[in-house]
Design an enzyme around this catalytic site. Structure first.
Site, PDB file in Angstrom:
ATOM      1  CD  GLU A  70      -8.527   4.977   7.514  1.00  0.00           C
ATOM      2  OE1 GLU A  70      -7.333   5.332   7.584  1.00  0.00           O
ATOM      3  OE2 GLU A  70      -8.947   3.911   8.013  1.00  0.00           O
ATOM      4  CG  HIS A  71      -5.527   3.841   3.427  1.00  0.00           C
ATOM      5  ND1 HIS A  71      -4.185   3.547   3.318  1.00  0.00           N
ATOM      6  CD2 HIS A  71      -5.909   3.343   4.627  1.00  0.00           C
ATOM      7  CE1 HIS A  71      -3.775   2.894   4.392  1.00  0.00           C
ATOM      8  NE2 HIS A  71      -4.813   2.743   5.192  1.00  0.00           N
TER       9      HIS A  71
END
Length: 433
Positions: A70-71
């Site tokens: 996600e990051h």
């Protein structure tokens, strides 16, 4: 598009599954100026064992990889996606839970461009060894921050007691050691397995023309090539009631002890609309037993066993469901003992009466109706909940239909001591453990 109207709430939802498998849900709210878009994949922290796409071998990936992914999705070769959304007048964010990862934006302008940006950046991954290694230090700091957060440790301490084998007990971000094993190749493997459109959904709520919006989305997706959809095979270890650890505690630098009581759901979690009915019945049961309208709550508050930190919740997601009740308390042992007593005698509790149920239902319905006036609430909750064809807008009639007998039956089935666990956090200077 399929159109479903909720006349009682004056809401209309439009849904369509595109040819590539992407599920699209549109909720026009033209009385608002803001629009939210959420792009979600059914891939969360618990999905650490699976068979990758184009493979027949089960693999175990490092804990925290879904959150790490996600990051990394926001970083591209030509810059940061946050800056692109900012230029379009939008704010963007993302979050990873136990069972999914969601990317979102909110904006009052340039909605079409922002929808395109949302779809494009999530569907165009960019990972290199250099950027992955750089991210490890950032996420390691985040993990260490949560390790010093008492309420976070209390919750995961309970999960460790109830789910010692299931990956639910592992911090969503993983551990400092586990993220060091993440590579660009592993990120691509996870991405290719779980970010296929057939495992994803797009939810848009706010000011829009639904016909124009669905055409915009279709045009965007038609420009991209995706492999054929295949069923994802996940693996979760088997657990029994005997695996539940009844009690554990740790010492931390807290001024006031903390206690939490959990009840683990055993057996297959309900699915579809039945899951929403089950969750709502449990929410009513907990509100009757320990909610602010209960005599139990007033008694515990007046005696100082609970304070304003007291809370309760029921979680029901893919592969697991459980209730938890906790808070700060001057007497952690007394807290957990009295909560367990309330739960174990729930079926015959004087709190479970028709007049009290009517009051709790009115309160719950009022909260739901008030929440449905918030685009933020709808956006954050709609895509998180997986109840088949049932939606948030089915909640009011479901609440109204649940009977006292249904609640008592659930109390008898669910509230059993063999399913319960307790976790305490004690001040270092006062702890005798």
């Amino acid at each position: 598009m399929e159109k479903k109207q909720y006349e009682q709430l004056n809401e209309t939802i439009y849904t369509e599954t595109l040819s590539n498998g992407l599920s699209v849900t549109l909720l026009p709210k033209n009385e608002f100026h803001k629009t939210y878009g959420l792009f979600t994949t059914k891939y969360g922290s618990i999905d650490n064992q699976f068979i990758p796409r184009d493979s027949d071998q089960l693999t175990r990936v490092p804990d925290g990889i879904a959150h790490f992914l996600e990051h990394k999705m926001f970083e591209k070769e030509d810059g940061d996606v946050f800056n692109l959304f900012g230029k379009l007048g939008a704010s963007a964010n993302a979050f990873t839970s136990f069972t999914q990862t969601s990317y979102l934006f909110s904006s009052t302008t340039n909605v079409d461009e922002n929808i395109g940006t949302l779809l494009d950046f999530v569907q165009e991954p960019y990972f290199t060894k250099e950027t992955v290694d750089k991210e490890k230090g950032i996420i390691a700091q985040e993990i260490q921050m949560y390790e010093d957060e008492p309420d976070w440790r209390l919750f995961f301490g309970l999960l460790g007691n109830m789910y010692p084998k299931h990956p639910l007990h592992i911090d969503i971000a993983g551990t400092v050691d586990s993220i060091m094993d993440i590579t660009a190749e592993l990120l691509h493997e996870s991405y290719n397995t779980f970010y296929h459109p057939s495992n994803m959904n797009l939810f848009v709520v706010g000011k829009m023309d639904p016909e124009e919006m669905i055409q915009l989305i279709k045009t965007n997706q038609a420009k991209k090539n995706f492999s054929e959809a295949t069923e994802i095979e996940r693996y979760f270890p088997e657990e029994t009631t005997a695996d539940i650890k009844p009690f554990d505690s740790i010492k931390m630098a807290v001024k006031r002890p903390k206690s939490i009581v959990g009840i683990k759901g055993v057996g297959r979690a309900p699915e579809g609309k039945g899951a929403l009915v089950y969750k709502t019945t449990m929410d009513l049961l907990l509100a009757l037993l320990v909610g602010p309208t209960s005599d139990n709550y007033l008694r515990l508050y007046d005696t100082g066993i609970i304070d304003d930190s007291f809370s309760y919740d029921f979680s029901l997601e893919r592969t697991f469901y459980f209730a938890d009740i906790g808070g700060d308390t001057k007497e952690p042992e007394a807290f957990s003992n009295v909560i367990k007593e309330i739960l174990l005698t729930a079926k015959v509790s004087p709190e479970l009466n028709q007049a009290h149920l009517v009051l709790v239902k009115k309160r719950m319905i009022g909260q739901v109706l008030q929440s449905l006036n918030s685009l933020e609430y709808i956006a954050s909750h709609y895509s998180q909940q997986n109840y088949g064809e049932a939606t948030l807008f089915d909640l009011v009639p479901i609440i109204d239909s649940i009977t006292l007998n249904q609640i008592k039956v659930l109390a008898e089935e669910f509230m059993q001591e063999k399913y319960m666990s307790v976790f305490h956090i004690l001040p270092k200077e006062d702890s005798k453990t």
